[in-house]
Design an enzyme around this catalytic site. Structure first.
Site, PDB file in Angstrom:
ATOM      1  N   HIS A 292       0.839  -1.203   0.000  1.00  0.00           N
ATOM      2  CA  HIS A 292       0.000   0.000   0.000  1.00  0.00           C
ATOM      3  C   HIS A 292       0.870   1.248   0.000  1.00  0.00           C
ATOM      4  O   HIS A 292       0.652   2.173  -0.795  1.00  0.00           O
ATOM      5  CB  HIS A 292      -0.913  -0.002   1.222  1.00  0.00           C
ATOM      6  CG  HIS A 292      -1.724   1.244   1.378  1.00  0.00           C
ATOM      7  ND1 HIS A 292      -3.091   1.284   1.166  1.00  0.00           N
ATOM      8  CD2 HIS A 292      -1.374   2.509   1.730  1.00  0.00           C
ATOM      9  CE1 HIS A 292      -3.528   2.509   1.375  1.00  0.00           C
ATOM     10  NE2 HIS A 292      -2.503   3.267   1.727  1.00  0.00           N
ATOM     11  N   GLU A 293       1.859   1.294   0.888  1.00  0.00           N
ATOM     12  CA  GLU A 293       2.700   2.482   0.983  1.00  0.00           C
ATOM     13  C   GLU A 293       3.499   2.705  -0.290  1.00  0.00           C
ATOM     14  O   GLU A 293       3.574   3.827  -0.801  1.00  0.00           O
ATOM     15  CB  GLU A 293       3.634   2.366   2.186  1.00  0.00           C
ATOM     16  CG  GLU A 293       2.932   2.370   3.529  1.00  0.00           C
ATOM     17  CD  GLU A 293       1.997   3.552   3.694  1.00  0.00           C
ATOM     18  OE1 GLU A 293       2.325   4.669   3.229  1.00  0.00           O
ATOM     19  OE2 GLU A 293       0.915   3.369   4.275  1.00  0.00           O
TER      20      GLU A 293
ATOM     21  N   HIS B 189       1.734   4.425  -3.120  1.00  0.00           N
ATOM     22  CA  HIS B 189       1.674   5.884  -3.100  1.00  0.00           C
ATOM     23  C   HIS B 189       2.767   6.463  -3.995  1.00  0.00           C
ATOM     24  O   HIS B 189       2.540   7.425  -4.738  1.00  0.00           O
ATOM     25  CB  HIS B 189       1.849   6.403  -1.674  1.00  0.00           C
ATOM     26  CG  HIS B 189       0.617   6.323  -0.837  1.00  0.00           C
ATOM     27  ND1 HIS B 189      -0.606   6.808  -1.252  1.00  0.00           N
ATOM     28  CD2 HIS B 189       0.419   5.835   0.419  1.00  0.00           C
ATOM     29  CE1 HIS B 189      -1.500   6.611  -0.300  1.00  0.00           C
ATOM     30  NE2 HIS B 189      -0.910   6.021   0.715  1.00  0.00           N
TER      31      HIS B 189
END
Length: 633
Positions: free
Chosen positions: A428-429, A432
């Site tokens: 998820h990170e 970004h």
């Protein structure tokens, strides 16, 4: 989990303080609350299916550079505008050229006035995005009149107005570019010397404000603050670049310790994606968790001196360390944590590379080895970072500057749990960084910051993490949560699981009307993408291998095809897109990649969740549509 948020719904005087941070369970915003400063999205996206695009007759002339074609498109839409070409244009692995342009006035950038043109492999214009300023350009040239404040005053105004913990009592400024760019010396509290650039900012009332764009890297907030250059008393908007050998690891596809056991893997890198392996950078070979794609270490005090922090070393390159989820102190297994974080981030780098996120597209590598883009931007991977708990963050500046991932300890269980051991959080990170580099081009990290695009930034991360963890026996009836292991809650950290059941997850486009923070909007977007993915899997099957099989650059299965189309859509869409524009960009990605081979499946997935043909934003209210265009299916 968060990325930069573009702020500034209205210009606020410095005496107005930000509201307390609104927090949701689990991965939420932290640090300075920038919500009052968020700028609304104003981009338009002209897709391949619109009448405006069909009437656009531009094709690349024989021998003509695709950049020149892009200029012609812009000039046909804005014949009187002045602009510059951003030096980050490239041709993606799907054959589509991406050109990004920025509007100027009196030779000064209008920082949020962007135009992007997408040209297919045959030289035809596929689509374009447009957020150029349409109001009146000021008559007078501020560089001639020198009608702007001292940049030092802007720095102090940013620190005071936002509550930035920066000491600037003895600051001095050094000019870098005549009278428009400065570096500040003598400050305390920032990771690097702050800078200021003179730029215009388009305001919601369709006027321009001359501003100092002040950059301050404060670790947990990496800010671009637009301070009025005439008065130094008003903040017009803010961008935050932070978004909320052998290796013994949980292998790719296992999301967390509940899904399987650790294994010892030998040389797990993809030599095409990581030509220097994971532990080299073309200049040196390392015997630790350091390489071309990332540098992983512990960071218990939350500081910035990562190079001198602890990381495991092995002369035999055997990164094999004990780990038990029941260990009472996470620090007792820090080497296992660092190794897992290093493995997950590098494996994801290699997968994204295969799907098109390479050097020229702005990926994260120290040495691009002549393959395009800007180097020196590996990811700094901080395990057990001490600057927070129950969270994770990623800082994604423009291409050529390192990304930063902060993985925290989660304290909602006894004993505490380490976020690096949940692959979905790491993915998820990292996503970004992916969406920030692809949307608006590698040189512009300010394009996933709007009200809806900020939510999609969270949704893309959840979607990619969920797609990666699919198992061989999964079907469209399989549901997944996000962050359940780290948060010690089987329901996870989102309001609903990712499911194709409207009973278990009722979210539609219109639910955006009630959203109060970006993760709620992200859940809606990821739910739509989950529907699209399963439609494509039902049509093309599901490849459970860690990498896709490609035929002419197209994944042969539905899972990886959906991931590829989502990524290609990021590169097509305008700066700070809306849900509708991002949907249209994914449809255009399918036009370019498969010659419209999956329009029915994509439309059905979005329409099921209210983002059908007639979905619209009317008078500030989002209206659902469950219709698929006639003739598509």
């Amino acid at each position: 989990m968060r990325l930069l948020s573009l702020a500034g719904a209205m210009a606020l005087p410095l005496c107005v303080l930000a509201h307390p941070t609104h927090r949701t369970r689990g991965i939420a915003r932290r640090g300075i609350d920038l919500t009052p400063y968020r700028l609304p999205g104003n981009a338009e996206y002209t897709s391949s299916r619109t009448s405006a695009m069909r009437s656009l007759l531009f094709e690349r002339a024989d021998g003509e550079d695709y950049v020149e074609t892009a200029k012609k498109v812009l000039q046909s839409v804005h014949p009187d505008a002045t602009f510059r070409v951003i030096d980050d244009h490239y041709v993606g692995d799907n054959g589509v050229a991406h050109v990004h342009l920025l509007q100027t006035a009196h030779g000064i950038d209008i920082d949020n006035a962007n135009f992007n043109v997408n040209i297919d492999k045959n030289g035809k214009v596929l689509s374009y995005g447009n957020s150029f300023f349409s109001g009146k350009i000021p008559d007078s040239d501020p560089l001639t009149k020198r009608s702007f404040s001292d940049p030092v005053e802007a720095l102090k105004a940013a620190a005071t107005g936002l509550g930035i913990p920066l000491t600037a009592d003895d600051v001095t400024s050094e000019g870098l570019d005549g009278t428009t760019s400065y570096t500040f010396k003598g400050t305390k509290g920032a990771l690097s010397d702050p800078t200021a650039d003179l730029v215009y900012l388009a305001k919601p009332d369709n006027t321009l404000a001359l501003t100092w764009r002040v950059e301050t890297d404060m670790n947990s907030n990496w800010l671009l603050t637009y301070v009025d250059a005439e008065t130094a008393e008003t903040i017009h908007g803010v961008v935050d670049y932070i978004s909320d050998a052998t290796y013994q690891v949980y292998p790719w596809g296992l999301n967390d310790p509940t899904e399987g056991s650790r294994q010892i893997l030998e040389d797990p890198w993809d030599s095409k994606a990581s030509e220097f392996t994971w532990i080299g950078d073309g200049k040196a070979k390392y015997k630790t968790t350091r390489g071309n794609n990332g540098i992983a270490q512990s960071n218990p005090d939350g500081g910035d001196d990562y190079l001198n922090n602890h990381r495991p070393e092995s002369s035999s390159l055997k990164f094999v360390y004990p780990y038990s989820p029941n260990a009472t102190s996470p620090s007792s297994y820090i080497d296992a944590s660092i190794t897992q974080l290093f493995y997950t981030a590098n494996t994801y780098h290699d997968l994204l590379y295969t799907l098109g996120f390479n050097e020229k597209a702005g990926n994260f590598e120290a040495n691009n080895n002549g393959a395009g883009g800007k180097g020196n931007d590996f990811v700094i991977l901080n395990a057990q970072d001490g600057s927070g708990t129950n969270n994770a963050m990623f800082g994604s500046p423009p291409d050529g500057r390192p990304g930063r991932m902060y993985m925290f300890i989660w304290t909602e269980s006894n004993p505490p749990r380490d976020g690096s051991m949940e692959a979905g959080i790491v993915i998820h990170e990292y996503t970004h960084g992916l969406s920030s580099r692809l949307t608006g081009g590698p040189a512009n990290a300010r394009c996933v910051d709007g009200e809806e695009s900020g939510g999609m930034g969270e949704g893309w991360g959840d979607f990619m993490a969920t797609a990666v963890r699919l198992k061989s026996g999964d079907t469209r009836q399989t549901d997944y949560t996000m962050g359940a292991w780290a948060a010690n809650d089987p329901k996870g950290i989102r309001d609903y699981p990712y499911s194709t059941s409207m009973t278990k997850n009722p979210l539609t486009y219109a639910h955006l009307n009630n959203v109060t923070e970006v993760h709620e909007g992200g859940t809606i977007w990821a739910s739509m993408l989950y529907e699209v993915m399963w439609n494509l899997i039902d049509k093309h099957g599901k490849n459970d291998a860690p990498k896709p099989d490609l035929k002419d650059g197209v994944p042969t299965d539905g899972k990886y095809l959906s991931m590829k189309l989502v990524m290609d859509g990021m590169a097509l869409q305008p700066c700070n897109p809306s849900f509708i524009q991002a949907r249209d960009a994914i449809l255009d990605a399918d036009v370019a990649l498969t010659k419209s081979g999956n329009q029915c499946e994509i439309w059905k997935g979005f329409a099921k969740r209210g983002l059908g043909e007639r979905a619209a934003l009317k008078n500030g209210i989002r209206v659902d549509s469950f219709d698929v265009p006639k003739g598509v299916c």
